[in-house]
Write a protein that holds these residues in place. Structure first.
Motif, PDB file in Angstrom:
ATOM      1  N   ALA A 187     -40.664  18.229 -94.616  1.00 46.73           N
ATOM      2  CA  ALA A 187     -39.929  17.946 -95.844  1.00 46.73           C
ATOM      3  C   ALA A 187     -39.972  19.138 -96.804  1.00 46.73           C
ATOM      4  O   ALA A 187     -38.960  19.486 -97.432  1.00 46.73           O
ATOM      5  N   ALA A 188     -41.128  19.769 -96.932  1.00 40.48           N
ATOM      6  CA  ALA A 188     -41.237  20.946 -97.792  1.00 40.48           C
ATOM      7  C   ALA A 188     -40.359  22.077 -97.271  1.00 40.48           C
ATOM      8  O   ALA A 188     -39.700  22.783 -98.051  1.00 40.48           O
ATOM      9  N   ALA A 189     -40.330  22.249 -95.955  1.00 36.90           N
ATOM     10  CA  ALA A 189     -39.464  23.273 -95.371  1.00 36.90           C
ATOM     11  C   ALA A 189     -37.995  22.971 -95.658  1.00 36.90           C
ATOM     12  O   ALA A 189     -37.198  23.876 -95.930  1.00 36.90           O
ATOM     13  N   ALA A 190     -37.622  21.682 -95.629  1.00 35.81           N
ATOM     14  CA  ALA A 190     -36.243  21.302 -95.918  1.00 35.81           C
ATOM     15  C   ALA A 190     -35.878  21.626 -97.363  1.00 35.81           C
ATOM     16  O   ALA A 190     -34.777  22.116 -97.651  1.00 35.81           O
ATOM     17  N   ALA A 191     -36.784  21.348 -98.298  1.00 38.71           N
ATOM     18  CA  ALA A 191     -36.523  21.654 -99.704  1.00 38.71           C
ATOM     19  C   ALA A 191     -36.379  23.155 -99.915  1.00 38.71           C
ATOM     20  O   ALA A 191     -35.482  23.617-100.639  1.00 38.71           O
ATOM     21  N   LEU A 192     -37.244  23.937 -99.279  1.00 32.69           N
ATOM     22  CA  LEU A 192     -37.171  25.393 -99.418  1.00 32.69           C
ATOM     23  C   LEU A 192     -35.877  25.941 -98.825  1.00 32.69           C
ATOM     24  O   LEU A 192     -35.253  26.842 -99.389  1.00 32.69           O
ATOM     25  N   ALA A 193     -35.478  25.386 -97.683  1.00 30.12           N
ATOM     26  CA  ALA A 193     -34.229  25.835 -97.071  1.00 30.12           C
ATOM     27  C   ALA A 193     -33.043  25.540 -97.986  1.00 30.12           C
ATOM     28  O   ALA A 193     -32.148  26.371 -98.149  1.00 30.12           O
ATOM     29  N   LEU A 236     -33.024  25.401-101.169  1.00 36.72           N
ATOM     30  CA  LEU A 236     -33.052  26.250-102.364  1.00 36.72           C
ATOM     31  C   LEU A 236     -32.697  27.701-102.082  1.00 36.72           C
ATOM     32  O   LEU A 236     -32.374  28.454-102.997  1.00 36.72           O
ATOM     33  N   THR A 237     -32.773  28.111-100.820  1.00 35.20           N
ATOM     34  CA  THR A 237     -32.636  29.537-100.526  1.00 35.20           C
ATOM     35  C   THR A 237     -31.375  29.920 -99.777  1.00 35.20           C
ATOM     36  O   THR A 237     -31.054  31.107 -99.704  1.00 35.20           O
ATOM     37  N   VAL A 238     -30.630  28.969 -99.205  1.00 37.67           N
ATOM     38  CA  VAL A 238     -29.500  29.357 -98.356  1.00 37.67           C
ATOM     39  C   VAL A 238     -28.253  29.662 -99.164  1.00 37.67           C
ATOM     40  O   VAL A 238     -27.312  30.277 -98.644  1.00 37.67           O
ATOM     41  N   ARG A 239     -28.197  29.253-100.437  1.00 33.79           N
ATOM     42  CA  ARG A 239     -27.005  29.531-101.231  1.00 33.79           C
ATOM     43  C   ARG A 239     -26.970  31.004-101.658  1.00 33.79           C
ATOM     44  O   ARG A 239     -27.988  31.659-101.746  1.00 33.79           O
ATOM     45  N   GLY A 240     -25.770  31.495-101.910  1.00 30.38           N
ATOM     46  CA  GLY A 240     -25.625  32.868-102.363  1.00 30.38           C
ATOM     47  C   GLY A 240     -25.801  33.891-101.266  1.00 30.38           C
ATOM     48  O   GLY A 240     -25.993  35.074-101.542  1.00 30.38           O
ATOM     49  N   GLY A 241     -25.751  33.456-100.004  1.00 31.08           N
ATOM     50  CA  GLY A 241     -25.881  34.398 -98.905  1.00 31.08           C
ATOM     51  C   GLY A 241     -27.308  34.727 -98.525  1.00 31.08           C
ATOM     52  O   GLY A 241     -27.546  35.597 -97.684  1.00 31.08           O
ATOM     53  N   ASN A 242     -28.294  34.069 -99.147  1.00 31.28           N
ATOM     54  CA  ASN A 242     -29.687  34.322 -98.795  1.00 31.28           C
ATOM     55  C   ASN A 242     -29.966  33.901 -97.357  1.00 31.28           C
ATOM     56  O   ASN A 242     -29.381  32.944 -96.843  1.00 31.28           O
ATOM     57  N   ARG A 243     -30.887  34.591 -96.723  1.00 27.01           N
ATOM     58  CA  ARG A 243     -31.278  34.286 -95.349  1.00 27.01           C
ATOM     59  C   ARG A 243     -32.656  33.631 -95.351  1.00 27.01           C
ATOM     60  O   ARG A 243     -33.506  33.956 -96.181  1.00 27.01           O
ATOM     61  N   GLY A 277     -26.629  30.807 -94.222  1.00 31.60           N
ATOM     62  CA  GLY A 277     -25.721  29.689 -93.989  1.00 31.60           C
ATOM     63  C   GLY A 277     -26.459  28.375 -93.802  1.00 31.60           C
ATOM     64  O   GLY A 277     -27.577  28.328 -93.286  1.00 31.60           O
ATOM     65  N   ARG A 278     -25.783  27.290 -94.206  1.00 27.90           N
ATOM     66  CA  ARG A 278     -26.394  25.962 -94.112  1.00 27.90           C
ATOM     67  C   ARG A 278     -26.551  25.507 -92.660  1.00 27.90           C
ATOM     68  O   ARG A 278     -27.535  24.851 -92.312  1.00 27.90           O
ATOM     69  N   LYS A 279     -25.582  25.825 -91.832  1.00 30.60           N
ATOM     70  CA  LYS A 279     -25.661  25.421 -90.431  1.00 30.60           C
ATOM     71  C   LYS A 279     -26.873  26.045 -89.759  1.00 30.60           C
ATOM     72  O   LYS A 279     -27.598  25.379 -89.006  1.00 30.60           O
ATOM     73  N   GLU A 280     -27.089  27.328 -90.030  1.00 29.14           N
ATOM     74  CA  GLU A 280     -28.254  28.001 -89.439  1.00 29.14           C
ATOM     75  C   GLU A 280     -29.559  27.428 -89.999  1.00 29.14           C
ATOM     76  O   GLU A 280     -30.548  27.302 -89.277  1.00 29.14           O
ATOM     77  N   ALA A 281     -29.569  27.107 -91.301  1.00 27.42           N
ATOM     78  CA  ALA A 281     -30.770  26.521 -91.903  1.00 27.42           C
ATOM     79  C   ALA A 281     -31.075  25.160 -91.285  1.00 27.42           C
ATOM     80  O   ALA A 281     -32.244  24.813 -91.050  1.00 27.42           O
ATOM     81  N   GLN A 282     -30.034  24.364 -91.007  1.00 25.57           N
ATOM     82  CA  GLN A 282     -30.249  23.071 -90.368  1.00 25.57           C
ATOM     83  C   GLN A 282     -30.803  23.238 -88.962  1.00 25.57           C
ATOM     84  O   GLN A 282     -31.664  22.468 -88.523  1.00 25.57           O
TER      85      GLN A 282
END
Length: 326
Positions: free
Chosen positions: A112-118, A120-127, A165-170
């Protein structure tokens, strides 16, 4: 006591649970926390911005000497947060994380913590990328290996490359949630060192673990990591690791070795000594993280982990606005 809710590890059900988890995180965090900076927190950045008066706690390395000379008052130079940076997670999934007596298992809080961090960080082109460690098989008292044949090295270490990207984060979250926890303990120091090699440009590094390994094993790698990155340590704790209930004879199994012990919890002296030892252990963990210069967030399996995370990040943002970092 309410039985812990378990997050399925694999299959379509796991995907559905991750989708609901992401929806819950989105509703709670959208509009409150920004995700287009260097990870969870707005980083200090490297581009020069406006100057302001010095406040206690400001970094003296950012002193703006020309403005200070003109105004005769100490000023510091603000910086603009860098964008499109990397956030790396070091996720510890040792056997001790497959435990919980509250609303969640410790493993579930990690995911769950990893999901929250993902989020918060994937927007704006962040990897965002991750390294995941799980235990290696250990022999029992008869010399037989539990969990299969012995593995080479101190547990299994998996690297998931950083992508935007969100797909990659998922996909990264599915890989973390689908990691099989094996008997034994992964080397937390070696796991953190995977974030030090190869050297990366400045960003955010997050270590998620119960930190039950000796501090001398992981303290130095975190200090080394802090030289180049902002470091956040998320400590996952279960209430039974802090104190024992009075329930008579309690069978206890070590998840890392499989050893079985029977504990007489009706003994008040034993419960007191256990609580004192647990408090000393947690104090040592907090002291080591403080020495390493890492921000420290403690999440419990019997509390609203998301609310605790929101409060922590809001406090960190407020501290940065006032000119302090901790």
């Amino acid at each position: 006591m309410t039985p812990p809710t378990r997050l399925p590890a694999t299959g379509e059900r796991s995907g559905a649970v991750l989708a609901r988890l992401q929806l819950m995180v989105t509703r709670k965090l959208d509009g409150l926390l920004q995700g287009d900076y260097a990870g969870l927190l707005p980083g200090p950045g490297s581009e020069a911005g406006e100057s302001r008066e010095y406040r206690p706690g400001d970094d003296v390395r950012r002193m703006d000497w020309p403005v200070t000379a003109r105004t005769t008052l100490p000023h510091v130079r603000r910086t603009v947060a860098d964008r499109e940076l990397e956030t790396w997670l070091a996720v510890d999934l040792s056997a001790s994380l497959d435990f919980g007596t509250g609303r969640w298992l410790k493993r579930d809080v990690v995911v769950a913590a990893a999901a929250a961090l993902a989020h918060l960080t994937v927007r704006g082109g962040n990897r965002i990328g991750a390294v995941v460690g799980t235990g290696a098989p250990v022999p029992d008292r008869t010399g037989r290996w539990r969990g299969g044949a012995p593995a080479a090295g101190p547990g299994t270490l998996l690297r998931l490359p950083a992508r935007a990207g969100r797909k990659e984060a998922q996909g990264l979250l599915r890989a973390i949630a689908g990691t099989q926890i094996r008997p034994g303990r992964s080397d937390l120091g070696a796991l953190v060192d995977m974030l030090n090699r190869p050297p990366r440009r400045r960003g955010v590094a997050v270590v998620i673990s119960d930190f039950l390994a000796p501090p001398q094993q992981w303290g130095r790698p975190i200090r080394k990591l802090r030289v180049r990155h902002d470091v956040l340590a998320i400590e996952v704790v279960d209430p039974r690791e802090l104190e024992l209930p009075d329930v008579g004879v309690l069978p206890v199994v070590d998840p890392e070795t499989g050893e079985l012990h029977e504990v007489q919890t009706a003994d008040p002296g034993l419960r007191r000594r256990y609580a004192e030892a647990a408090a000393a252990q947690r104090a040592a963990i907090a002291a080591e993280l403080r020495t390493a210069g890492a921000a420290h967030l403690r999440l419990r399996t019997d509390r609203d982990w998301l609310l605790d995370m929101v409060r922590f990040v809001a406090a960190q943002r407020h501290a940065r606005t006032r000119g302090t970092t901790r």
